[in-house]
Design a protein around this motif. Structure first.
Motif, PDB file in Angstrom:
ATOM      1  N   TYR A  80       0.805  -1.155  -0.130  1.00 33.44           N
ATOM      2  CA  TYR A  80       0.154  -0.089   0.014  1.00 33.44           C
ATOM      3  C   TYR A  80       0.851   1.259   0.039  1.00 33.44           C
ATOM      4  O   TYR A  80       1.612   1.495   0.775  1.00 33.44           O
ATOM      5  CB  TYR A  80      -1.032  -0.053   1.219  1.00 33.44           C
ATOM      6  N   ILE A  83      -2.714   7.174  -0.397  1.00 29.58           N
ATOM      7  CA  ILE A  83      -3.991   7.108   0.472  1.00 29.58           C
ATOM      8  C   ILE A  83      -5.052   7.797  -0.311  1.00 29.58           C
ATOM      9  O   ILE A  83      -4.702   8.962  -1.001  1.00 29.58           O
ATOM     10  CB  ILE A  83      -3.338   7.934   1.637  1.00 29.58           C
ATOM     11  N   ILE A  91     -21.294   6.604   8.708  1.00 32.77           N
ATOM     12  CA  ILE A  91     -20.404   5.304   8.226  1.00 32.77           C
ATOM     13  C   ILE A  91     -21.185   3.954   8.704  1.00 32.77           C
ATOM     14  O   ILE A  91     -21.415   3.199   7.781  1.00 32.77           O
ATOM     15  CB  ILE A  91     -19.238   5.500   9.051  1.00 32.77           C
ATOM     16  N   PRO A  97     -22.355   1.159   5.102  1.00 30.96           N
ATOM     17  CA  PRO A  97     -21.660  -0.102   5.185  1.00 30.96           C
ATOM     18  C   PRO A  97     -21.241  -0.706   3.869  1.00 30.96           C
ATOM     19  O   PRO A  97     -20.170  -1.165   3.604  1.00 30.96           O
ATOM     20  CB  PRO A  97     -22.233  -0.868   6.200  1.00 30.96           C
ATOM     21  N   GLY A  98     -22.167  -0.770   3.204  1.00 31.23           N
ATOM     22  CA  GLY A  98     -22.150  -1.561   1.826  1.00 31.23           C
ATOM     23  C   GLY A  98     -21.180  -0.647   0.837  1.00 31.23           C
ATOM     24  O   GLY A  98     -20.196  -1.205   0.097  1.00 31.23           O
ATOM     25  N   ILE A 100     -18.913   1.580   1.610  1.00 35.26           N
ATOM     26  CA  ILE A 100     -17.618   1.658   2.030  1.00 35.26           C
ATOM     27  C   ILE A 100     -16.922   0.467   1.928  1.00 35.26           C
ATOM     28  O   ILE A 100     -15.645   0.591   1.701  1.00 35.26           O
ATOM     29  CB  ILE A 100     -17.457   2.190   3.704  1.00 35.26           C
ATOM     30  N   SER A 101     -17.531  -0.528   2.408  1.00 28.14           N
ATOM     31  CA  SER A 101     -16.833  -1.993   2.090  1.00 28.14           C
ATOM     32  C   SER A 101     -16.335  -2.217   0.742  1.00 28.14           C
ATOM     33  O   SER A 101     -15.374  -2.695   0.308  1.00 28.14           O
ATOM     34  CB  SER A 101     -17.336  -3.133   2.696  1.00 28.14           C
ATOM     35  N   GLU A 104     -13.443   0.231  -0.056  1.00 30.73           N
ATOM     36  CA  GLU A 104     -12.362  -0.215   0.571  1.00 30.73           C
ATOM     37  C   GLU A 104     -11.663  -1.586  -0.125  1.00 30.73           C
ATOM     38  O   GLU A 104     -10.311  -1.654  -0.471  1.00 30.73           O
ATOM     39  CB  GLU A 104     -12.385  -0.795   1.798  1.00 30.73           C
ATOM     40  N   GLU A 105     -12.369  -2.521  -0.484  1.00 33.59           N
ATOM     41  CA  GLU A 105     -12.069  -3.793  -1.204  1.00 33.59           C
ATOM     42  C   GLU A 105     -11.232  -3.310  -2.449  1.00 33.59           C
ATOM     43  O   GLU A 105     -10.150  -3.984  -2.582  1.00 33.59           O
ATOM     44  CB  GLU A 105     -13.272  -4.662  -1.439  1.00 33.59           C
ATOM     45  N   SER A 108      -7.974  -1.403  -1.783  1.00 33.69           N
ATOM     46  CA  SER A 108      -6.937  -2.151  -1.342  1.00 33.69           C
ATOM     47  C   SER A 108      -6.321  -3.087  -2.215  1.00 33.69           C
ATOM     48  O   SER A 108      -5.130  -3.586  -2.084  1.00 33.69           O
ATOM     49  CB  SER A 108      -7.439  -2.843   0.191  1.00 33.69           C
ATOM     50  N   MET A 113      -4.875   2.999   0.123  1.00 32.44           N
ATOM     51  CA  MET A 113      -5.403   2.589   1.485  1.00 32.44           C
ATOM     52  C   MET A 113      -6.344   3.611   1.709  1.00 32.44           C
ATOM     53  O   MET A 113      -6.376   4.875   1.021  1.00 32.44           O
ATOM     54  CB  MET A 113      -4.179   3.078   2.537  1.00 32.44           C
ATOM     55  N   MET A 114      -7.414   3.541   2.443  1.00 32.71           N
ATOM     56  CA  MET A 114      -8.181   4.197   2.670  1.00 32.71           C
ATOM     57  C   MET A 114      -8.551   5.097   4.110  1.00 32.71           C
ATOM     58  O   MET A 114      -8.345   4.574   5.150  1.00 32.71           O
ATOM     59  CB  MET A 114      -9.636   3.494   2.679  1.00 32.71           C
ATOM     60  N   LEU A 115      -8.526   6.481   3.899  1.00 32.15           N
ATOM     61  CA  LEU A 115      -8.501   7.259   5.029  1.00 32.15           C
ATOM     62  C   LEU A 115     -10.005   7.708   4.901  1.00 32.15           C
ATOM     63  O   LEU A 115     -10.596   8.434   4.285  1.00 32.15           O
ATOM     64  CB  LEU A 115      -7.873   8.540   4.897  1.00 32.15           C
ATOM     65  N   LEU A 116     -10.862   7.173   6.077  1.00 30.95           N
ATOM     66  CA  LEU A 116     -12.323   7.257   6.168  1.00 30.95           C
ATOM     67  C   LEU A 116     -12.758   8.336   7.171  1.00 30.95           C
ATOM     68  O   LEU A 116     -12.090   8.161   8.368  1.00 30.95           O
ATOM     69  CB  LEU A 116     -12.905   5.831   6.368  1.00 30.95           C
TER      70      LEU A 116
ATOM     71  N   MET B 114      -8.898   8.719  10.582  1.00 28.61           N
ATOM     72  CA  MET B 114      -8.788   7.198  10.774  1.00 28.61           C
ATOM     73  C   MET B 114      -8.369   6.507   9.173  1.00 28.61           C
ATOM     74  O   MET B 114      -8.918   6.960   8.254  1.00 28.61           O
ATOM     75  CB  MET B 114     -10.283   6.596  11.040  1.00 28.61           C
ATOM     76  N   LEU B 115      -7.391   5.824   9.166  1.00 34.92           N
ATOM     77  CA  LEU B 115      -7.013   5.132   8.230  1.00 34.92           C
ATOM     78  C   LEU B 115      -7.442   3.589   8.250  1.00 34.92           C
ATOM     79  O   LEU B 115      -6.795   2.816   9.195  1.00 34.92           O
ATOM     80  CB  LEU B 115      -5.502   5.010   7.890  1.00 34.92           C
ATOM     81  N   LEU B 116      -8.205   3.228   7.548  1.00 33.58           N
ATOM     82  CA  LEU B 116      -9.201   1.985   7.635  1.00 33.58           C
ATOM     83  C   LEU B 116      -8.939   0.947   6.602  1.00 33.58           C
ATOM     84  O   LEU B 116      -8.990   1.257   5.560  1.00 33.58           O
ATOM     85  CB  LEU B 116     -10.512   2.322   7.810  1.00 33.58           C
ATOM     86  N   SER B 132       2.966  -1.865   5.536  1.00 28.68           N
ATOM     87  CA  SER B 132       2.949  -0.438   5.011  1.00 28.68           C
ATOM     88  C   SER B 132       2.732   0.960   5.799  1.00 28.68           C
ATOM     89  O   SER B 132       3.068   1.718   5.470  1.00 28.68           O
ATOM     90  CB  SER B 132       1.480  -0.436   3.997  1.00 28.68           C
TER      91      SER B 132
END
Lengths: 359, 359
Positions: A80, A83, A91, A97-98, A100-101, A104-105, A108, A113-116, B114-116, B132
């Motif tokens: 990674y 960002i 969130i 949730p759907g 964001i996931s 993220e998937e 990554s 990387m994800m800064l949320l 937050m880095l998630l 990372s």
DNA sequence: GTATAGTACATGTAAGGACAAGTTAGAGGT
DNA sequence: ACCTCTAACTTGTCCTTACATGTACTATAC
């Protein structure tokens, strides 16, 4: 290996060191040549070596220890590298949730990387976050606008970030005065479809309840009104409820109560989304009526798959995960120069379950 | 204002410039004194000023434009200064939306971002992520271990990160061989309580189904076994099912089917968590039996509040959000030097709904 | 009035020297 | 065998000097 005559010497040193690290000539934690050795190798002054080392240090490639030497801080397995910031209104809950996931998937998988963070739909928090990301090493921003139907008070901040070459992608809603990539759902059409379905079931006294400080609510309401007009169904006075973030936990229940108290109460209610639809169902149950026998309910988002009473909510499907994945893909395409300003609008789909009765 | 005799001159220049920025003497985008002016003011060489400016640039305080000057990149309203990394096994589903939103709210209230990411319970992804974060400007890590019941193959990476003064806090589970702050749920006790409840309802033929590649599953199973032993209830052969991440989508359903086919089938099943409990319920319904009339089901986590069939699941409450908030608070306390290595174990609570029958 | 060249000033690159401070390993003494 | 001192080597701080490159403004020529 373009040895441009204008390339500064310290850049050549940097490139050489990066090469050593990336080709694993020097592994993680291994010792680099000393400043003196590199001076001789490149026939430059110590100053030049130190400038190269200084930048490599702040870029995270190496670290130095006084008296010992300079060492590799680079891992080949550190996948990674960059960002991407993600800023949504919430969130947990609703469609997030759907989304964001999905984001993220995808990020990554591609080495980002994800800064949320979330704004709780508060403009000031959006401003604070936007002001902060330019100070961190963020290369992209996937953002759901906060209070998108209100004036865009953070326009200057957004333009400021864009001028730093940070890529943008809006999700769920976008600002008219800030052109950018986006991944949207056609909420006008969704509102139209939901209302059309109720009309086709024979409903005529249809109420609607909408959150009006974001674009999604404005568009869903417009679709509702358009369908009613198209089919020549009059909207009864007091049958449209509008609320905003500040009263979103009270209004749907209270407005439903007020609808139920009317002598000619509605036979169906279109709700801004499934979470508020559940509040409306609660109000209906609490006043001794039943869904869908007494009143039909249609929601939006397909975010709470099952109802308290065991009744499954008819709703408009929001392709949460898919939109998240798409937003992340667009972001990566922009970052890697394959796309300029991609835009997509998803078509909503009606999901028929059993919260609406055929009259 | 400790003007230590040993403080390097460039540090004094840095402090002076930071002071100008933080006190808003020079606002965002405003021009700083030129290198020459600062040379005269501090009576130092240009080199020293440039060293100070160089570090301030890489720290994000200022930016330079050749020919124009040096300018403030500092915003007083940029509240978020530091990054805390959060790594869980999943992001959507189970207890994670609650945990993550608890962490995020607390962090952002206190000015941290937050880095998630999530590992999908794959050790290699955990390794990549850990490798990372040391390259980014991360000051803390809140982590749920991946496959915590298996060997900790990433111990070296964890120790490496700790040696860089990054603070740690484990959540949900922790490694025995890596001492750290943690926020846990007493899963042994939770398993015990769930089983005890079934026994007190009169059940004797109780089955259990557990995920065994993480500590949570191991502890819940141990609590189950302990309660059975304590009350002198024998565990029937084949009544304990164990699965891992790779077969978590198939096993619960299939194992439930195999239990139902037995001549003396169980009267109750304790399920590792609510999500898998729903799979078991599905298997029961599909074979024509009913919950709780034919078989009682108890879940864990309180993560899916309502059942498909309208039956509400009796379960063990996981204080998701509260634990997320606490982990973030501990992290901030450690970062700001108020706590050294805080640890807490939450007590689980039984939530009785209607998926268990009194025999 | 409008180009253009000049100049003053900003940061960027680079050389060279000096001494400070921390680490390591080996020589030498006990 | 163990300790201590020292020399050699590392990076850290700081100085002076020189020229390159980019920006902004102004006086001059047209």
């Amino acid at each position: 290996m373009t040895e441009d005559i204008n390339t500064p010497k310290y850049e050549l040193v940097k490139d050489y060191v990066k090469h050593l690290l990336k080709e694993n000539v020097i592994t993680y934690g291994g010792k680099l040549p000393s400043e003196h050795e590199l001076m001789e190798k490149f026939e430059v002054s110590r100053h030049t070596i130190r400038q190269a080392f200084g930048e490599l240090t702040s870029e995270g490639y190496i670290f130095k220890e006084q008296g010992k030497g300079t060492f590799s801080n680079y891992r080949r397995d550190a996948k990674y590298k960059q960002i991407v910031a993600v800023l949504t209104t919430y969130i947990a809950g609703f469609v997030f949730p759907g989304i964001i996931s999905g984001i993220e998937e995808t990020l990554s998988d591609e080495g980002y990387m994800m800064l949320l963070s979330n704004t709780n739909n508060i403009k000031e928090r959006e401003a604070q976050y936007l002001a902060s990301i330019s100070e961190h090493n963020v290369v992209g921003l996937i953002i759901e606008p906060t209070k998108s139907a209100r004036e865009n008070t953070n326009l200057k901040l957004l333009e400021d970030i864009r001028s730093r070459d940070i890529k943008f992608c809006f999700i769920n809603a976008c600002y008219d005065d800030f052109s950018s990539a986006y991944v949207l759902l056609d909420d006008y059409k969704g509102g139209y479809m939901a209302t059309e379905y109720l009309i086709q079931l024979g409903h005529r006294r249809i109420a609607g309840i909408f959150k009006t400080d974001d674009k999604q609510g404005i568009n869903r309401r417009a679709g509702f009104v358009a369908a009613m007009e198209k089919y020549g169904v009059p909207i009864q006075p007091g049958f449209i409820g509008e609320y905003e973030t500040f009263n979103m936990y009270d209004f749907p229940y209270m407005f439903a109560q007020s609808l139920l108290r009317k002598e000619d109460r509605p036979t169906a209610i279109f709700c801004y989304n499934d979470v508020y639809a559940l509040m409306v169902v609660q109000a209906i149950n609490d006043s001794g009526l039943r869904v869908p026998d007494d009143i039909s309910i249609i929601g939006y988002d397909d975010s709470t798959s099952i109802l308290q009473s065991g009744i499954k909510l008819t709703t408009i499907m929001h392709p949460k995960k898919e939109m998240g994945v798409q937003a992340a893909k667009y972001m990566i395409d922009m970052l890697e120069g394959r796309l300029e300003k991609p835009q997509i609008v998803y078509r909503p789909e009606l999901i028929v379950r059993n919260s609406c009765k055929n009259l």
